[in-house]
Write an enzyme that holds these catalytic residues in place. Structure first.
Site, mmCIF file in Angstrom:
data_model
loop_
_atom_site.group_PDB
_atom_site.id
_atom_site.type_symbol
_atom_site.label_atom_id
_atom_site.label_comp_id
_atom_site.label_asym_id
_atom_site.label_seq_id
_atom_site.Cartn_x
_atom_site.Cartn_y
_atom_site.Cartn_z
ATOM 1 N N ASN A 9 0.878 -1.172 0.000
ATOM 2 C CA ASN A 9 0.000 0.000 0.000
ATOM 3 C C ASN A 9 0.914 1.221 0.000
ATOM 4 O O ASN A 9 1.472 1.577 1.033
ATOM 5 C CB ASN A 9 -0.896 -0.028 1.244
ATOM 6 C CG ASN A 9 -1.698 1.257 1.401
ATOM 7 O OD1 ASN A 9 -1.760 2.069 0.482
ATOM 8 N ND2 ASN A 9 -2.309 1.438 2.566
ATOM 9 N N LYS A 11 0.194 4.222 -0.312
ATOM 10 C CA LYS A 11 -0.447 5.440 0.230
ATOM 11 C C LYS A 11 -0.176 6.609 -0.723
ATOM 12 O O LYS A 11 -0.104 6.387 -1.929
ATOM 13 C CB LYS A 11 0.032 5.702 1.662
ATOM 14 C CG LYS A 11 -0.150 4.450 2.532
ATOM 15 C CD LYS A 11 -0.029 4.699 3.996
ATOM 16 C CE LYS A 11 -0.238 3.378 4.734
ATOM 17 N NZ LYS A 11 -0.289 3.532 6.177
ATOM 18 N N HIS A 95 -9.663 1.276 4.385
ATOM 19 C CA HIS A 95 -8.420 1.477 5.145
ATOM 20 C C HIS A 95 -8.709 2.437 6.307
ATOM 21 O O HIS A 95 -9.503 3.365 6.176
ATOM 22 C CB HIS A 95 -7.327 2.044 4.234
ATOM 23 C CG HIS A 95 -5.984 2.044 4.898
ATOM 24 N ND1 HIS A 95 -5.608 3.032 5.791
ATOM 25 C CD2 HIS A 95 -4.958 1.176 4.842
ATOM 26 C CE1 HIS A 95 -4.390 2.753 6.233
ATOM 27 N NE2 HIS A 95 -3.975 1.633 5.684
ATOM 28 N N GLU A 97 -7.178 4.842 7.459
ATOM 29 C CA GLU A 97 -6.946 6.265 7.172
ATOM 30 C C GLU A 97 -8.156 6.873 6.467
ATOM 31 O O GLU A 97 -8.453 8.059 6.635
ATOM 32 C CB GLU A 97 -5.654 6.430 6.355
ATOM 33 C CG GLU A 97 -4.426 6.222 7.241
ATOM 34 C CD GLU A 97 -3.195 5.700 6.530
ATOM 35 O OE1 GLU A 97 -3.112 5.769 5.291
ATOM 36 O OE2 GLU A 97 -2.292 5.189 7.237
ATOM 37 N N GLU A 167 -5.736 -4.762 10.325
ATOM 38 C CA GLU A 167 -4.724 -3.741 10.583
ATOM 39 C C GLU A 167 -5.076 -2.984 11.862
ATOM 40 O O GLU A 167 -5.876 -2.050 11.828
ATOM 41 C CB GLU A 167 -4.669 -2.744 9.416
ATOM 42 C CG GLU A 167 -4.273 -3.359 8.090
ATOM 43 C CD GLU A 167 -3.688 -2.314 7.151
ATOM 44 O OE1 GLU A 167 -2.587 -2.546 6.654
ATOM 45 O OE2 GLU A 167 -4.313 -1.272 6.949
ATOM 46 N N GLY A 173 2.145 2.424 10.773
ATOM 47 C CA GLY A 173 3.116 3.496 10.639
ATOM 48 C C GLY A 173 3.787 3.895 11.939
ATOM 49 O O GLY A 173 4.483 4.895 12.003
ATOM 50 N N SER A 209 3.013 -1.997 10.418
ATOM 51 C CA SER A 209 4.454 -2.101 10.697
ATOM 52 C C SER A 209 5.013 -3.494 10.430
ATOM 53 O O SER A 209 5.879 -3.969 11.166
ATOM 54 C CB SER A 209 4.759 -1.646 12.125
ATOM 55 O OG SER A 209 4.364 -0.291 12.314
HETATM 56 P P1 PGA Z 1 2.608 0.384 7.666
HETATM 57 O O1 PGA Z 1 1.182 0.622 6.948
HETATM 58 O O2 PGA Z 1 3.159 -0.918 7.135
HETATM 59 O O3 PGA Z 1 3.431 1.572 7.250
HETATM 60 O O4 PGA Z 1 2.352 0.321 9.135
HETATM 61 C C1 PGA Z 1 0.308 -0.441 6.703
HETATM 62 C C2 PGA Z 1 -0.992 0.080 6.111
HETATM 63 O O5 PGA Z 1 -1.471 1.137 6.548
HETATM 64 O O6 PGA Z 1 -1.574 -0.542 5.202
#
Ligand code: PGA
Length: 247
Positions: A9, A11, A95, A97, A167, A173, A209
């Protein structure tokens, strides 16, 4: 035996020049016979670049969001059929976000999953609890409601065509990862919920992460079928190492 799936992803990151370098490195490092499914989800303006560069490669591509609507007066939105036109196999829906920054409800996420399925895409349905929800003992209720909204709307025959990504919001993140046991506990519940809808074979990814040094242990869990990778998907060596760990 379920196949493993590793999805990057990206982003809101990338540029034509940087993506070209990353995609070339991924293609050079990918083994067509690895037995692991893999895909990248760039920002939508780069889908044409993926289509041009990745055609015929084992690396699939997808989008990070889709409209619940098929066409019409929805400024700024992208229809599932448009994503299919650009060769997308996958689309991420729900997601955290988007749930947090764009107010997406589980009902809207379910409609997006339905629209994706109707266009022949595989929706990657994201679910996950916040730290406050985990601390309040609500993890199972929260992810159960989020997945339940999708399974309630999608026709029974199509439930097996989705992918689920667990997630935990507090792990995205942040460098904090759920321990393999914590993740497995939630994955097992999601598996049971899917099995109730005759969709027990669905791939359930872990995200938050995931890095080369923890990917193997996470993906060794009985119900963890791969990863949804943010930060580490922007570095070819890390993303390839995670795919290798999925074997
Ligand atoms: P990350 O993000 O691996 O940077 O924690 C995962 C995601 O939001 O899909």
């Amino acid at each position: 035996m379920r196949r493993k799936l590793v999805v990057g992803n990206w982003k809101m990151n990338g540029s034509l020049a940087a993506n070209a370098v990353l995609l070339e490195a991924l293609q050079a490092g990918l083994d067509a016979d690895s037995g692991v499914d893999s895909a990248v989800c760039p920002p939508a303006p780069f889908l044409a670049q993926c289509q041009a560069m990745l055609a015929g490669s084992p690396l699939a591509w997808g989008a990070q969001d889709v409209s619940a609507n098929a066409a019409g007066a929805f400024t700024g939105e992208m229809a599932a059929a448009m994503l299919a036109d650009f060769g997308c196999k996958y689309v991420i829906v729900g997601h955290s976000e988007r749930r947090a920054c764009h107010g997406e409800s589980s009902e809207l996420v379910a409609k997006k999953a339905l629209a994706a399925l109707a266009a022949g895409l595989t929706p990657i349905v994201c679910v996950g609890e916040t730290l406050a929800e985990r601390d309040a003992g609500q993890t199972f209720a929260v992810v159960g409601e989020q997945l339940g909204a999708v399974l309630g709307l999608v026709p029974a025959a199509d439930a097996a065509r989705i992918v689920v990504a667990y997630e935990p919001v507090w792990a995205i993140g942040t460098g904090k990862t759920a321990t393999p046991a914590m993740a497995q506990e939630v994955h097992a519940q999601l598996r049971a919920q899917l099995t109730d809808k005759n969709a027990g074979g669905v791939q359930i990814l872990y995200g938050g992460s995931m890095k080369p040094d923890n990917a193997g242990e996470l993906m060794a869990q009985a119900d963890i079928d791969g990863g949804l990778i943010g930060g580490a998907a922007l570095k070819a060596a890390d993303f390839l190492a995670i795919i290798a760990a999925a074997r």
